[in-house]
Write a protein that holds these residues in place. Structure first.
Motif, PDB file in Angstrom:
ATOM      1  N   PHE A  85      -7.075  -6.186  -3.543  1.00 22.61           N
ATOM      2  CA  PHE A  85      -7.815  -5.541  -2.313  1.00 22.61           C
ATOM      3  C   PHE A  85      -7.402  -3.933  -2.440  1.00 22.61           C
ATOM      4  CE2 PHE A  85      -7.300  -9.812  -1.302  1.00 22.61           C
ATOM      5  CZ  PHE A  85      -8.560 -10.267  -0.896  1.00 22.61           C
ATOM      6  N   PRO A  86      -8.064  -3.123  -3.082  1.00 22.80           N
ATOM      7  CA  PRO A  86      -7.689  -2.107  -3.274  1.00 22.80           C
ATOM      8  C   PRO A  86      -7.786  -0.935  -1.756  1.00 22.80           C
ATOM      9  CG  PRO A  86     -10.077  -1.939  -3.749  1.00 22.80           C
ATOM     10  CD  PRO A  86      -9.646  -3.380  -3.359  1.00 22.80           C
ATOM     11  N   ALA A 117       2.214 -10.859  -3.773  1.00 20.85           N
ATOM     12  CA  ALA A 117       2.106 -11.875  -2.805  1.00 20.85           C
ATOM     13  C   ALA A 117       0.618 -12.195  -2.206  1.00 20.85           C
ATOM     14  CB  ALA A 117       2.876 -11.707  -1.718  1.00 20.85           C
ATOM     15  N   THR A 118      -0.022 -10.905  -2.254  1.00 13.31           N
ATOM     16  CA  THR A 118      -1.270 -11.073  -1.486  1.00 13.31           C
ATOM     17  C   THR A 118      -2.329 -10.118  -2.319  1.00 13.31           C
ATOM     18  OG1 THR A 118      -0.796  -8.885  -0.301  1.00 13.31           O
ATOM     19  CG2 THR A 118      -0.045 -10.789   0.862  1.00 13.31           C
ATOM     20  N   GLY A 119      -2.091  -9.659  -3.357  1.00 11.12           N
ATOM     21  CA  GLY A 119      -3.166  -8.645  -3.767  1.00 11.12           C
ATOM     22  C   GLY A 119      -3.622  -7.269  -3.126  1.00 11.12           C
ATOM     23  N   VAL A 120      -2.926  -7.094  -1.942  1.00 17.08           N
ATOM     24  CA  VAL A 120      -3.097  -5.915  -1.174  1.00 17.08           C
ATOM     25  C   VAL A 120      -2.564  -4.761  -1.796  1.00 17.08           C
ATOM     26  CG1 VAL A 120      -3.107  -4.883   1.110  1.00 17.08           C
ATOM     27  CG2 VAL A 120      -3.622  -7.305   0.812  1.00 17.08           C
ATOM     28  N   ALA A 131      -4.640  -6.840 -11.735  1.00 18.95           N
ATOM     29  CA  ALA A 131      -6.126  -7.633 -11.676  1.00 18.95           C
ATOM     30  C   ALA A 131      -6.077  -8.378 -13.073  1.00 18.95           C
ATOM     31  CB  ALA A 131      -7.152  -6.665 -11.554  1.00 18.95           C
ATOM     32  N   ALA A 132      -5.826  -7.418 -14.159  1.00 16.23           N
ATOM     33  CA  ALA A 132      -5.977  -7.892 -15.611  1.00 16.23           C
ATOM     34  C   ALA A 132      -5.280  -9.143 -15.781  1.00 16.23           C
ATOM     35  CB  ALA A 132      -5.643  -6.702 -16.394  1.00 16.23           C
TER      36      ALA A 132
END
Ligand code: PLP
Length: 397
Positions: free
Chosen positions: A33-34, A349-352, A26-27
């Motif tokens: 998406f946590p 790829a997705t932040g998941v 995230a930084a």
């Protein structure tokens, strides 16, 4: 620096490392998406907050009795009795700074070095860590996926029993799978506990995080309250993970030993929070119910999203705030057959961000199905929907 040998046997919760990785991602300017940590983004009940502030103002800021204030011990005994069919009294309850300390203190109270302890794997990693740290031998048992549930692998428990088995750890309702013992399984387990003269740690951290039906405790089985310690916690039920308050509930002989360990470890659980917890137990019902409705909506959206993915199978538990989808097919299709590569590729790829089976213990030989864990306690429904849309596209690509 020479660190003591026993520290080599101490495990950890590697899910926290996934959180750190997600924060680092995230930084770098990415959206995360946590789904990785079993923490809640829902505020603690106002009833609890107000009563705690009042207690601070009233000067409840000094040490208190090592086992907890008598009013809290009584309130917890009454709370457990109302749902467990038990007859606990205040003397059966010892307050703790959270649910987690019950694990190590219970084992320290009943397990000698060299004793064997049956514990769930996949499961909460602190069981194995504390068994081995305290010189015991950790003997895993698992679960078998069915259409509707994950079933306790009874054969594995029976195989794991030996002359040296002293303790059985059960986590009903189960992190990470949401598994729940059936009445038949509870009965069979109780018989086995009697036959082998075992002590039981029954971790009920999620007993009240329930959306349909009613939770039933293992201690309702005949003779089990006499040899079982319950792990009781305010963390999940009252969205109080950071407050650190829980209790060990069980036979006075063990509870007294745990209170002595309290004297040695932290003197007492946080004094003023205990008043907040009593208020929560007595007047917090409506707020807890509201929180459960929020979690239920999240579960339904998350389960629908996961089930819609080609190659994912997902049992939908009635309790806990976890889903433990089977992603064997997706991992094969993507050519990412080791857990960490799969997890990291999905994050990039997705932040998941999610944890995998490996954050809940070492894989057992012959284990071929692959599972990941989605915690939906810290993310709202709109974000869940968006996240699982992205995850679906990635899995199916
Ligand atoms: N037991 C299980 C199965 C858990 O999942 C957790 C936390 O995630 C705990 C115990 C301990 O929680 P706490 O110490 O916050 O009560």
């Amino acid at each position: 620096m020479r660190i003591a040998d026993r520290i080599g046997r101490l495990g950890t919760e590697t899910a926290f490392a996934v959180g750190a990785e997600a924060a680092e991602f995230a930084a770098r300017g990415n959206r995360v998406f946590p789904f990785h940590l079993g923490d809640l983004n829902i505020p603690s009940p106002n009833t609890v907050v107000e009563a705690t502030i009042r207690a601070i103002r009233d000067g409840k800021t000094g040490y208190c009795p090592n086992a907890g204030i008598p009013e809290l011990r009584e309130a917890i005994a009454a709370d457990v009795n109302s749902t467990h069919g038990t007859a606990y009294q205040a003397s059966n309850v010892v307050a703790q700074p959270g649910g987690k300390p019950t694990i190590g203190k219970f084992l320290a109270a009943v397990m000698n070095p060299g004793d064997e302890v049956l514990y769930p794997n996949p499961g909460y990693p602190i069981y194995e860590s504390q068994i081995e740290y305290l010189g015991g031998t950790a003997v895993p048992y698992g679960y078998v996926e069915t259409e509707e549930n994950f079933d306790l692998d009874f054969a594995a428990i029976e195989r794991g029993l030996s002359e040296k088995t002293r303790v059985l750890i059960i986590n009903d309702l189960h992190n990470p799978s949401g598994a729940e013992l059936s009445p038949d399984q509870r009965g069979r387990l109780a018989q086995l506990v009697r036959d082998h003269d075992l002590y039981v740690l029954c971790d009920e951290a999620y007993f009240d995080i329930r959306y349909e039906g009613r939770s039933t405790s293992f201690v309702e089985e005949k003779g089990m309250a006499e040899r079982t310690v319950l792990l009781y916690t305010f963390s999940k039920r009252f969205a109080m993970t950071g407050w650190r308050l829980g209790a060990s509930v069980g036979p006075t002989e063990i509870v007294d030993v745990i209170a002595k360990l309290n004297v040695n470890d932290e003197s007492c659980a946080n004094h003023f929070i205990q008043y907040g917890a009593i208020a929560g137990l007595q007047h917090g019902h409506a707020e807890v119910q509201e929180m459960l409705e929020i979690l239920r909506a999240r579960r339904d959206v998350a389960a629908a999203g996961l089930k819609s993915i080609d190659g994912v199978r997902c049992v939908v538990p009635h309790a806990t705030f976890y889903l433990f989808p089977n992603v064997t097919e997706v991992m094969q299709r993507k050519g990412l057959t080791d857990y960490e590569s799969f997890r990291r590729a999905a994050l990039e790829a997705t932040g998941v961000s999610f944890t995998t089976r490996l954050h809940f213990g070492r894989a057992t030989p012959g284990e071929s199905n692959k599972y990941i864990r989605f915690a939906y306690s810290g993310i709202g429904t709109a974000d869940i929907e968006e996240a699982l849309g992205l995850f679906k596209r990635w899995c199916e690509s």
